[in-house]
Design an enzyme around this catalytic site. Structure first.
Site, mmCIF file in Angstrom:
data_model
loop_
_atom_site.group_PDB
_atom_site.id
_atom_site.type_symbol
_atom_site.label_atom_id
_atom_site.label_comp_id
_atom_site.label_asym_id
_atom_site.label_seq_id
_atom_site.Cartn_x
_atom_site.Cartn_y
_atom_site.Cartn_z
ATOM 1 N N GLN A 130 88.879 -42.595 69.218
ATOM 2 C CA GLN A 130 89.585 -43.285 70.288
ATOM 3 C C GLN A 130 89.538 -44.786 70.033
ATOM 4 O OE1 GLN A 130 87.196 -43.311 73.722
ATOM 5 N NE2 GLN A 130 88.774 -44.062 75.117
ATOM 6 N N SER A 133 88.507 -49.699 72.848
ATOM 7 C CA SER A 133 87.738 -50.917 73.110
ATOM 8 C C SER A 133 87.895 -51.951 72.009
ATOM 9 C CB SER A 133 86.255 -50.586 73.242
ATOM 10 O OG SER A 133 86.056 -49.642 74.243
ATOM 11 N N GLU A 248 88.902 -37.588 80.400
ATOM 12 C CA GLU A 248 87.530 -37.854 79.996
ATOM 13 C C GLU A 248 86.559 -37.528 81.124
ATOM 14 O OE1 GLU A 248 86.629 -42.074 79.662
ATOM 15 O OE2 GLU A 248 85.255 -41.606 78.041
ATOM 16 N N GLU A 376 78.229 -49.817 86.261
ATOM 17 C CA GLU A 376 78.837 -50.739 87.223
ATOM 18 C C GLU A 376 80.309 -50.384 87.470
ATOM 19 O OE1 GLU A 376 77.017 -51.643 84.557
ATOM 20 O OE2 GLU A 376 75.211 -52.270 85.636
HETATM 21 C C1 LIG Z 1 77.701 -45.122 72.448
HETATM 22 C C2 LIG Z 1 79.040 -45.722 72.718
HETATM 23 C C3 LIG Z 1 80.166 -45.110 72.224
HETATM 24 C C4 LIG Z 1 81.427 -45.667 72.442
HETATM 25 N N1 LIG Z 1 82.518 -45.040 71.917
HETATM 26 C C5 LIG Z 1 83.746 -45.614 72.071
HETATM 27 C C6 LIG Z 1 84.897 -45.040 71.471
HETATM 28 O O1 LIG Z 1 84.802 -44.020 70.799
HETATM 29 N N2 LIG Z 1 86.070 -45.637 71.644
HETATM 30 C C7 LIG Z 1 86.220 -46.765 72.384
HETATM 31 O O2 LIG Z 1 87.323 -47.223 72.523
HETATM 32 N N3 LIG Z 1 85.140 -47.350 72.976
HETATM 33 C C8 LIG Z 1 83.911 -46.795 72.826
HETATM 34 N N4 LIG Z 1 82.813 -47.392 73.409
HETATM 35 C C9 LIG Z 1 82.999 -48.643 74.103
HETATM 36 C C10 LIG Z 1 82.799 -48.579 75.602
HETATM 37 O O3 LIG Z 1 83.907 -48.009 76.207
HETATM 38 C C11 LIG Z 1 82.539 -49.994 76.077
HETATM 39 O O4 LIG Z 1 81.357 -50.452 75.482
HETATM 40 C C12 LIG Z 1 82.418 -50.071 77.561
HETATM 41 O O5 LIG Z 1 83.664 -49.815 78.154
HETATM 42 C C13 LIG Z 1 81.897 -51.436 78.003
HETATM 43 O O6 LIG Z 1 82.650 -52.460 77.444
HETATM 44 P P1 LIG Z 1 81.978 -53.692 76.705
HETATM 45 O O7 LIG Z 1 81.060 -53.140 75.709
HETATM 46 O O8 LIG Z 1 83.057 -54.566 76.256
HETATM 47 O O9 LIG Z 1 81.138 -54.390 77.798
HETATM 48 P P2 LIG Z 1 81.711 -55.325 78.931
HETATM 49 O O10 LIG Z 1 82.934 -54.741 79.491
HETATM 50 O O11 LIG Z 1 81.752 -56.715 78.451
HETATM 51 O O12 LIG Z 1 80.558 -55.165 79.986
HETATM 52 C C14 LIG Z 1 79.334 -55.890 79.919
HETATM 53 C C15 LIG Z 1 78.608 -55.705 81.220
HETATM 54 O O13 LIG Z 1 79.410 -56.220 82.272
HETATM 55 C C16 LIG Z 1 79.628 -55.248 83.246
HETATM 56 N N5 LIG Z 1 80.979 -55.376 83.795
HETATM 57 C C17 LIG Z 1 82.151 -55.489 83.150
HETATM 58 N N6 LIG Z 1 83.173 -55.526 84.002
HETATM 59 C C18 LIG Z 1 82.636 -55.410 85.230
HETATM 60 C C19 LIG Z 1 83.170 -55.344 86.539
HETATM 61 N N7 LIG Z 1 84.487 -55.388 86.769
HETATM 62 N N8 LIG Z 1 82.317 -55.203 87.555
HETATM 63 C C20 LIG Z 1 80.968 -55.137 87.349
HETATM 64 N N9 LIG Z 1 80.404 -55.196 86.151
HETATM 65 C C21 LIG Z 1 81.238 -55.325 85.100
HETATM 66 C C22 LIG Z 1 79.475 -53.931 82.525
HETATM 67 O O14 LIG Z 1 79.151 -52.881 83.409
HETATM 68 C C23 LIG Z 1 78.374 -54.236 81.552
HETATM 69 O O15 LIG Z 1 77.146 -54.086 82.199
HETATM 70 C C24 LIG Z 1 81.545 -46.848 73.180
HETATM 71 C C25 LIG Z 1 80.405 -47.459 73.687
HETATM 72 C C26 LIG Z 1 79.163 -46.927 73.454
HETATM 73 C C27 LIG Z 1 77.978 -47.611 74.007
#
Ligand SMILES: Cc1cc2nc3c(=O)[nH]c(=O)nc-3n(C[C@H](O)[C@H](O)[C@H](O)COP(=O)(O)OP(=O)(O)OC[C@H]3O[C@@H](n4cnc5c(N)ncnc54)[C@H](O)[C@@H]3O)c2cc1C
Lengths: 409, 376
Positions: A130, A133, A248, A376
């Site tokens: 997928q 991100s 999902e 969150e």
């Molecule tokens: C093990 C693992 C597998 C993954 N596999 C995939 C994959 O196969 N394909 C893919 O596309 N992605 C994948 N991801 C990515 C995942 O979807 C993102 O890491 C996740 O959506 C969080 O985005 P970010 O890492 O950019 O963190 P951010 O969005 O920057 O978040 C950082 C912190 O801010 C908080 N935050 C952000 N926005 C808000 C809000 N509106 N309100 C309150 N708090 C908020 C979050 O909860 C988090 O604590 C994977 C992630 C992990 C850890």
């Protein structure tokens, strides 16, 4: 109210059990599947397991027969998922393929494409990843920047994805891109599927806390995708992505390991100062809390099954299960290690209980609270979509995407 | 699999909700809170009896409605939501259940029709003061057709017509149950103040008070425990109803109260708090539903289901009641506002039948027992 299976459900469950008993090894407390995530043998073994299920009629249970499915119901799929978890089977390498890619393809692909990709996926021949991100944001999916530009019958893609689970072994991918940076962020997106061997893709594994690399950075440089592999209209990528993500949430069968049964067993096996840990009041309090949560989540699945059997669409209430379960897993991992006292620090599977399940979960469980909607974000979903509280004040909805503030990177 | 109440039960729920919304309004609850001489709302009690609620699970031959435990759960949830200030739990979940379980034919004939009609109010008197109210804590003695000792606090003990009491017989540790007429000689009672004056409590002293045995001699505690298990499930529904009421109240307030130019419900600290209450309430509801089913089918894992429902519901209601006040700010801390009615009731219900610590312990004991007999 009836928590027993109906006659039909019981019949299907018995069939599933018989088949599983013949084709897999039953789980016993503390025993784990032979290959761990990150071990190269896992992928072929996982493909083979999907192939067996396909041959046995247990892959794509709720999908139409014409696409290789069983033509059964969502309920049967959940029942099979429940039963399957009692056996030593590969970790869910195929959850993105089955839970996201297939439903999206079935909704948006052409007939010929469905015929070509769906059965191959159900058989285990094709694994999907997928590409959603990006470095600029995962929670804020609509903030993605990977560009798609139309060029004759093709689109040319440039950009970078990150955290892509399984990109290094996936055959196919679903991808969201920005086709119109002048439009507001949710309106300028376009969705594709693609072959991961296409020229212009570079994959760099990212090492996770747990030490192995299951997710990756994926760089796309002048990658060409034929327009025929566009899913949904140009500019409709957000709607298509929502279809993917809604599926999902429903993909069932999340059962964290270690869970209540594991820690209950560990507490009975562990000697503390004054006898077995299970006799300790503090231990019992914790166990009771985890039991009601594990049991509650299991019962909420019963509610989901009831809704499905009435033909209702599962709603955002189902966000509870993942939120509660991934947090519980982390807590249990910590507590299990604490019961082991000084020796709990060891990762050697031959030296600590359950082949270091707790230690592994310690390092792996933080990811569960971030992936597929962070704690969150799920609380936002519950408070807004279930309780009807006002959305966050948004500064990014109406402005053209290329005029949004982006912070320092 | 059917995780839901039936059509008829939904109708019952709507009827109960409508009736209680009207007859057990906050004003009615408050009237009991603020009037020291008022132990419960007699009109509400009489009308509930007329609706047949007091006899829900009593068989028709004894003047009841002959309905199921699940039906009673439906009513319990609405009673909890509306904070109904009546002796329903004492008379129906405890006294009636004990008589159904252990009464002989004469006793059933004597008591059940009167309980069904709401003409008699029963209570179960276990606690004898500070300390864990378990079998070992019972000091009350039974003599030849009499009992001696003191029970405190006894829910609805000031208004009940009779009490069911565990007491020691002979010289051993055996506990047996007795029925005592609270209007008879040798019984004196006085009201005791509790954190929730909308549910009255008493201290009852027995001095050579006439007592008739209930159930087999020596079975006293095992009957109490089985009655507690069943009552725990019914009370869990009251607690879920109360938690839901708090969640709705807090959500509503959060949507309408503005601060810093926006609804406070748009602040994540508030949103996430309410999401957590929702989660706790739904987990409690799920456990309670399973309990309702176990109650109705007398499932082998009834005690596990009961303890799980009890623990989950106590936690959810206390959380919801406490954070409901927090969400309301200063307003929530006033006597005038209704938040404290739930806050009081939440704590009271989680202590009735024994506190959370004890039920957690019991849950694990029951799971251990199941595990060692190899049952699934
Ligand atoms: C093990 C693992 C597998 C993954 N596999 C995939 C994959 O196969 N394909 C893919 O596309 N992605 C994948 N991801 C990515 C995942 O979807 C993102 O890491 C996740 O959506 C969080 O985005 P970010 O890492 O950019 O963190 P951010 O969005 O920057 O978040 C950082 C912190 O801010 C908080 N935050 C952000 N926005 C808000 C809000 N509106 N309100 C309150 N708090 C908020 C979050 O909860 C988090 O604590 C994977 C992630 C992990 C850890």
């Amino acid at each position: 109210m009836d928590f027993n299976d109906t006659a039909e459900e019981a019949e299907f469950r018995a069939e599933a059990r018989d088949w599983l008993a013949e084709n897999a090894e039953r789980k016993t407390p503390g025993k784990v599947y032979k290959y761990k995530r990150g071990e190269p043998e896992l992928i072929p073994a996982a493909r083979a397991w999907e192939g067996e299920k396909f041959a046995g009629g247990f892959s794509g249970i709720a999908l139409p027969k014409e696409y290789g499915g069983r033509g059964g119901t969502r309920l049967q799929q959940i029942i099979f998922g429940e039963e399957e978890l009692n056996y030593l089977i590969p970790p869910p390498i195929f959850s993105i393929s089955h839970g996201m890619a297939v439903p999206t393809m079935l909704t948006y692909a052409t007939e010929e494409q469905k015929q070509r990709y769906v059965p191959a996926t159900l058989k285990g021949d094709q694994i999907w990843c997928q590409l959603f991100s990006e470095p600029a944001g995962g929670s804020d999916l609509a903030g993605l920047r990977t560009r798609s530009v139309r060029d004759g019958d093709d689109w040319i893609i440039n950009g970078q994805k990150i955290w892509t689970s399984g990109a290094h072994y996936a055959d196919m991918a679903i991808l969201v891109t920005r086709s119109d940076p002048d439009a507001p962020k949710h309106k300028g997106l376009t969705y594709f599927f693609l072959d991961m061997t296409s020229p212009g893709i570079e994959i760099r594994p990212i090492k996770q806390v747990s030490g192995y690399a299951n997710f990756n950075e994926v760089f796309m440089t002048d990658l060409r995708i034929p327009d025929s592999q566009r899913l949904g209209d140009v500019g409709q990528g957000w709607q298509v992505a929502i279809t993917t993500l809604m599926n999902e949430r429903v993909s069932s069968g999340i059962r964290p390991a270690p869970d209540f049964e594991d820690i209950f067993q560990l507490a009975r096996d562990t000697e503390l100062e004054d006898g077995p840990a299970i006799a300790d009041a503090a231990v019992r309090e914790k166990l009771a809390d985890w039991y009601i949560k594990a049991q509650g989540v299991k019962l909420l699945r019963a509610r989901l099954m009831t809704a499905l059997s009435r033909g209702e669409r599962p709603g955002p209430e189902n966000s509870i299960s993942k939120l509660v379960s991934s947090f519980r897993r982390q807590e249990i991992a910590h507590f299990g290690m604490d019961l082991m006292d000084m020796s709990g620090a060891m990762m050697d599977p031959d030296k600590v209980p359950s082949r270091a399940l707790y230690q592994q979960a310690l390092l792996d469980s933080p990811g569960g609270r971030i992936a597929a909607g962070s704690d969150e974000i799920l609380r936002n979903i519950i408070s807004e979509r279930v309780l009807g509280l006002p959305p966050d004040i948004r500064v990014d909805k109406e402005l053209p995407f290329n005029q949004l503030p982006s912070g320092s990177e | 699999m059917n995780f839901d109440f039936s059509e008829e039960q939904f109708l019952l729920r709507d009827q109960a909700k409508k009736f209680l919304g009207d007859r057990s309004s906050p004003d009615v609850v408050r009237a009991v809170l603020e009037d020291d001489d008022k132990s419960y709302d007699e009109t509400l009690w009489r009308e509930m009896a007329e609706l047949g609620w007091t006899g829900t699970t009593i068989p028709e031959e004894y003047g009841g409605a002959g309905m199921s435990g699940e039906d009673l759960c439906v009513i319990a949830e609405e009673l909890g939501r509306s904070l109904a200030p009546t002796p329903f739990s004492s008379s129906v979940y405890l006294a009636t259940e004990a008589l159904l379980m252990a009464g002989n034919e004469d006793q059933k004939q004597e008591y059940l029709p009167a309980l069904a009609a709401g003409e008699k109010i029963g209570c179960l008197a276990v606690s004898e003061g500070v300390g864990v109210a378990n079998a070992a804590s019972v000091k009350m003695r039974a003599g030849d057709g009499t009992v001696d000792g003191t029970k405190v606090p006894v829910a609805d003990g000031d208004i009940a017509d009779f009490a069911i009491v565990p007491a020691r017989t002979g010289s051993g540790d055996d506990l047996s149950l007795f029925i005592v007429d609270l209007n008879g000689s040798g019984v004196s009672r006085k009201a005791v103040e509790t954190v929730d004056p909308t549910r009255s409590h008493a201290e009852i002293s027995f001095e050579n008070a006439a007592a008739e045995p209930l159930g087999a001699p020596g079975d006293g505690w095992s009957i109490v425990q089985r009655v507690f298990d069943r009552a725990a499930i019914l009370m869990a529904f009251e607690q879920v109803g109360g938690a839901q009421a708090c969640l709705e109240m807090a959500t509503d307030y959060a949507k309408n109260r503005f601060a810093f130019g926006r609804a406070i419900g748009s602040f994540q600290a508030i949103k996430h708090k309410l999401a957590d209450i929702y989660i706790a309430t739904e987990l409690a509801r799920a456990n309670a539903y399973y309990g309702a089913w176990a109650l109705t089918t007398d499932a082998p894992d009834l005690s596990i289901a009961a303890a799980a429902a009890r623990v989950a519901a106590s936690e959810a209601y206390n959380l919801a009641a406490r954070e409901n006040i927090q969400t309301h700010g200063g307003m929530g801390f006033t006597w005038e506002f209704d938040c404290h009615l739930y806050y009081r009731r939440a704590k009271l219900l989680s202590l009735a039948l024994g506190g959370e610590r004890r039920w957690k312990d019991r849950l694990i004991s029951q799971l251990e027992a199941r595990n060692s007999t190899g049952e699934e």
